[in-house]
Design a protein around this motif. Structure first.
Motif, PDB file in Angstrom:
ATOM      1  N   ARG A   3     -29.451   2.518 -10.426  1.00  0.00           N
ATOM      2  CA  ARG A   3     -29.344   1.113 -10.756  1.00  0.00           C
ATOM      3  C   ARG A   3     -29.502   0.848 -12.237  1.00  0.00           C
ATOM      4  O   ARG A   3     -28.913  -0.057 -12.790  1.00  0.00           O
ATOM      5  N   LEU A  69     -30.055  -8.424 -10.914  1.00  0.00           N
ATOM      6  CA  LEU A  69     -29.937  -8.232  -9.469  1.00  0.00           C
ATOM      7  C   LEU A  69     -30.684  -9.327  -8.721  1.00  0.00           C
ATOM      8  O   LEU A  69     -30.223  -9.833  -7.685  1.00  0.00           O
ATOM      9  N   THR A  72     -28.675 -12.567  -8.924  1.00  0.00           N
ATOM     10  CA  THR A  72     -27.476 -12.534  -8.080  1.00  0.00           C
ATOM     11  C   THR A  72     -27.791 -12.243  -6.628  1.00  0.00           C
ATOM     12  O   THR A  72     -26.870 -12.079  -5.819  1.00  0.00           O
ATOM     13  N   ASP A  73     -29.095 -12.157  -6.311  1.00  0.00           N
ATOM     14  CA  ASP A  73     -29.528 -11.890  -4.936  1.00  0.00           C
ATOM     15  C   ASP A  73     -28.892 -10.612  -4.401  1.00  0.00           C
ATOM     16  O   ASP A  73     -28.322 -10.587  -3.306  1.00  0.00           O
ATOM     17  N   SER A  74     -28.969  -9.530  -5.221  1.00  0.00           N
ATOM     18  CA  SER A  74     -28.371  -8.243  -4.845  1.00  0.00           C
ATOM     19  C   SER A  74     -29.478  -7.235  -4.583  1.00  0.00           C
ATOM     20  O   SER A  74     -30.449  -7.130  -5.352  1.00  0.00           O
ATOM     21  N   GLU A  75     -29.350  -6.443  -3.506  1.00  0.00           N
ATOM     22  CA  GLU A  75     -30.329  -5.407  -3.185  1.00  0.00           C
ATOM     23  C   GLU A  75     -30.201  -4.234  -4.139  1.00  0.00           C
ATOM     24  O   GLU A  75     -31.195  -3.676  -4.607  1.00  0.00           O
ATOM     25  N   GLU A  79     -24.295  -2.669  -4.516  1.00  0.00           N
ATOM     26  CA  GLU A  79     -23.880  -3.854  -3.755  1.00  0.00           C
ATOM     27  C   GLU A  79     -23.244  -4.890  -4.679  1.00  0.00           C
ATOM     28  O   GLU A  79     -22.197  -5.469  -4.370  1.00  0.00           O
ATOM     29  N   LEU A  80     -23.884  -5.106  -5.837  1.00  0.00           N
ATOM     30  CA  LEU A  80     -23.350  -6.091  -6.789  1.00  0.00           C
ATOM     31  C   LEU A  80     -21.989  -5.652  -7.322  1.00  0.00           C
ATOM     32  O   LEU A  80     -21.064  -6.453  -7.466  1.00  0.00           O
ATOM     33  N   ARG A  83     -18.975  -6.419  -5.110  1.00  0.00           N
ATOM     34  CA  ARG A  83     -18.553  -7.801  -4.863  1.00  0.00           C
ATOM     35  C   ARG A  83     -17.283  -8.136  -5.669  1.00  0.00           C
ATOM     36  O   ARG A  83     -17.191  -7.834  -6.861  1.00  0.00           O
ATOM     37  N   PRO A 120     -24.846 -17.176  -5.885  1.00  0.00           N
ATOM     38  CA  PRO A 120     -25.028 -15.905  -5.151  1.00  0.00           C
ATOM     39  C   PRO A 120     -25.305 -16.186  -3.678  1.00  0.00           C
ATOM     40  O   PRO A 120     -26.246 -16.921  -3.337  1.00  0.00           O
ATOM     41  N   LYS A 121     -24.452 -15.619  -2.842  1.00  0.00           N
ATOM     42  CA  LYS A 121     -24.550 -15.792  -1.382  1.00  0.00           C
ATOM     43  C   LYS A 121     -24.631 -17.263  -0.991  1.00  0.00           C
ATOM     44  O   LYS A 121     -25.339 -17.659  -0.064  1.00  0.00           O
TER      45      LYS A 121
END
Length: 701
Positions: A3, A69, A72-75, A79-80, A83, A120-121
């Motif tokens: 990451r 992250l 952007t509400d990314s785990e 994942e990001l 998108r 985000p989401k």
């Protein structure tokens, strides 16, 4: 990929960079291994500011730190990276990002600070963003974003920021010296360059200065102006207000713009259509009075003479009837173009309707003869014009009136010029006529005559007289020409010169001509029954010949009357040969096949030449009476005409023979036929019959 690693765009394959592909970039080498990568990644992740690199072309995140992250509400970074940020990206956002990409390409040190709302989401998150350019190792320009949560979360503020991003209204802020301080997405997207200042936006910089002067006086200003954009010149409705720059506190101008090009052009088109003739592009009658009033006023102020010319095309209906409306339209466009080339820069040219044009001509007084411009117009149309590939003589009739001598206002001038035009149209020679007071009476007489002619046709008030055509050697009558007379119930016998021009102008000649053809046919039948049969001739006007029904009527005539068509001659003017009648050759050839004889009347006045005559089915030529005067001085012209006729095998009749000397000269020079007062004036039918009976009795002795 871990990451906390930055992507190395240099090591990615093209396929890996396409939307939807897995990101497989290798670690970005910051210092060739001399610095601990993990330490650098840890430093990035400890930042309280979200950092990420956004690939503008493919609309994907290439790298992000831990705060990014979270934002952007990314785990995970993977994942990001997976998108597709372009899936729900609005056009305005994409346009704004492209503008940044362009700016960074031009200046890699540039940066922008703005408030953005990310979703985000599906959850809104308002950020204070600092955006700068970062060039990837493949050479493309990406976006380096630094984002913090925006502390001021007032709904109205947030919504206004969002509205500025997405609105199609162009919003700009300019300093007092015209430098652009801010442009929203729509405004920036319309500009040729982000460096363009306020005045440089205008096609006409004077408008910019006028707007700003009004703002200085009234604090606000509004105008529709022609603005230079990346799509070319466009019409924008601008509203400008005086304000202060929120950053510096200095005086500024807030400008909002709406593109109204389509509306403006539609309005201009509607105004144009309302004031112009759609066929020729000239001003029309609706727009004319306003313009004429201005021109007349200018003429008074500048001590100029203003003259109103009304121009009418001769035989325009004939062109429409014989060649079709497309040819008529082509003729009107040709005339309009030619008139525009002849007038001066301050003159007006308009089409009033049909085949009538108006010219308002300005000039200094006493520089020329009064009608010089009108005569110049006539001269310009002396040569044949080409209409749909065919040569055609375009005759003009012109009536004119001077301002203020012939009229103190527009309506009066128009009426007087129209009266002058009426006289020009009825005159066989003078085609450019100035208004005179006597014309009122003449116009009234002509209108009354037209009505009387209509009654005469219904009441069958016409009669034919016949002028004998005689042998130059024996003085024997060999044929006769039918000449119409009007038996007016009050005025008595009226000659054709007094009413045929009116009949031609009004189209009544077709009805009158049809009656003449039938009466001549009946006369020929009666002579045959009495054993006095001689060829008869009748005059056919160009307008008759152009009538689509004329040939069919002449085809039916022998079936209805049992005439011998070879004993009927149709006398035509030379204008028929010179292109005045479209399809004249085909028409005359058809008449010739029916059996009629074709004779050219008044030969020599229309400037015919051998080439014209040779191409037509001509049986005879009648030498115009004006050439009889040539005989006294040797008759060179008449001899030339006789030689021409001999070469064509055409019979010749000399008109206007009034003396024995003329007849004897014609006989010596092999002209076998003559017509004139020497033998007889036109006589009624019974008198001609009596002549023929006497002649037959003498021959029998």
């Amino acid at each position: 990929m871990r990451r906390n690693q930055l992507p190395d765009a240099r090591n990615r394959r093209d396929d890996d960079r396409k939307p939807g592909c897995e990101e497989t970039a290798r670690p970005f080498k910051i210092a060739d291994g001399k610095v601990d990568h993990d330490l650098i990644a840890t430093i990035y992740d400890r930042q309280d500011t979200g950092l990420w690199i956004f690939d503008i072309d493919y609309k994907r995140v290439l790298w992000a730190n831990r705060k990014a992250l979270e934002i952007t509400d990314s785990e995970t970074l993977e994942e990001l990276q997976s998108r597709d940020m372009g899936a729900d990206m609005s056009h305005s956002v994409e346009q704004r990002l492209r503008q940044y990409q362009t700016d960074f390409g031009q200046n890699e040190d540039a940066s922008f600070k703005e408030i953005w709302t990310l979703y985000p989401k599906g959850k809104a998150r308002v950020l204070q963003l600092v955006m700068s350019g970062i060039r990837l190792l493949d050479g493309r320009m990406a976006l380096l974003c630094e984002g913090r949560d925006h502390q001021e979360q007032e709904p109205d503020t947030l919504r206004s920021v969002e509205a500025l991003m997405h609105t199609t209204v162009m919003i700009s802020l300019f300093s007092r010296d015209g430098k652009a301080l801010y442009r929203n997405t729509a405004s920036r997207g319309a500009r040729v360059s982000k460096e363009t200042n306020f005045e440089e936006q205008f096609v006409n910089p004077v408008e910019a200065r006028e707007l700003l002067r009004q703002v200085e006086d009234e604090r606000t200003s509004r105008r529709v102006a022609n603005i230079l954009t990346k799509d070319g010149a466009r019409w924008h409705e601008l509203t400008i207000r005086a304000c202060n720059d929120a950053v510096t506190g200095q005086p500024a101008y807030l400008v909002s713009e709406i593109d109204v090009t389509e509306l403006h052009e539609t309005k201009e088109r509607a105004q144009y259509l309302a004031s112009h003739d759609t066929l020729t592009g000239l001003s029309n009658r609706t727009y004319l009075k306003e313009r004429l009033s201005q021109v007349m006023q200018n003429a008074l102020e500048k001590d100029l003479t203003a003259t109103l010319y009304l121009v009418d095309l001769d035989d325009f209906k004939m062109v429409n009837d014989s060649m079709g409306h497309a040819a008529g339209d082509a003729l009107l466009q040709l005339v309009a173009t030619k008139l525009m080339k002849l007038v001066g820069p301050d003159d007006i040219v308009a089409r009033l309707g049909g085949d009538e044009f108006l010219i308002c001509h300005l000039e200094k007084p006493n520089n020329h003869y009064a009608d010089w411009f009108g005569r110049a117009l006539l001269t310009a149309f002396e040569r044949h014009q080409i209409i749909e590939g065919k040569p055609r003589h375009v005759g003009l009739s012109i009536g004119y009136a001077h301002y203020p001598d012939d009229g103190a206002n527009i309506d009066q001038l128009m009426r007087h010029a129209d009266l002058a035009l009426y006289q020009a149209k009825t005159s066989p020679k003078k085609k450019c006529v100035r208004f005179r007071e006597s014309m009122r009476r003449l116009r009234d007489e002509h209108l009354a005559l037209k009505k009387e002619l209509e009654r005469a046709i219904r009441g069958k008030q016409f009669v034919l007289h016949y002028q004998p055509i005689t042998c130059t050697r024996s003085d024997r009558v060999v044929s006769a020409e039918a000449l119409i007379r009007w038996e007016h119930p009050e005025k008595g016998l009226i000659g054709p010169n007094e009413f045929i021009p009116i009949a031609e102008e009004t189209g009544l000649i077709n009805d009158i001509g049809d009656w003449v053809c039938r009466d001549v046919a009946r006369m020929q039948t009666r002579l045959k029954k009495q054993g006095l049969s001689i060829p008869l001739s009748l005059n056919v006007s160009p307008r008759q010949l152009s009538d689509a029904l004329f040939v069919s009527r002449m085809q039916v005539l022998p079936l209805e009357t049992a005439i011998d068509t070879s004993m009927i001659s149709l006398e035509l003017t030379e204008s028929v040969l010179l292109g005045d009648i479209p399809d004249a050759f085909e028409t005359l050839s058809t008449l010739k096949k029916i059996g009629y004889q074709i004779v050219i009347d008044d030969f020599g006045t229309g400037y015919s030449n051998l080439a014209y005559l040779h191409n037509y089915p001509i049986d005879g030529i009648k030498i115009d009476r004006m050439f009889m005067e040539d005989i006294a001085s040797g008759g060179a012209i008449v001899k030339l005409i006789l030689s021409l006729a001999n070469a064509l095998g055409a019979e010749v009749v000399a008109e206007g023979v009034e003396t024995v000397e003329q007849r004897m000269w014609l006989n010596r020079n092999d002209c076998n036929r003559y017509q004139g007062f020497l033998y007889s004036r036109p006589v009624p039918e019974d008198r001609l019959v009596s002549m023929l009976q006497t002649q037959m009795e003498i021959a029998a002795m």
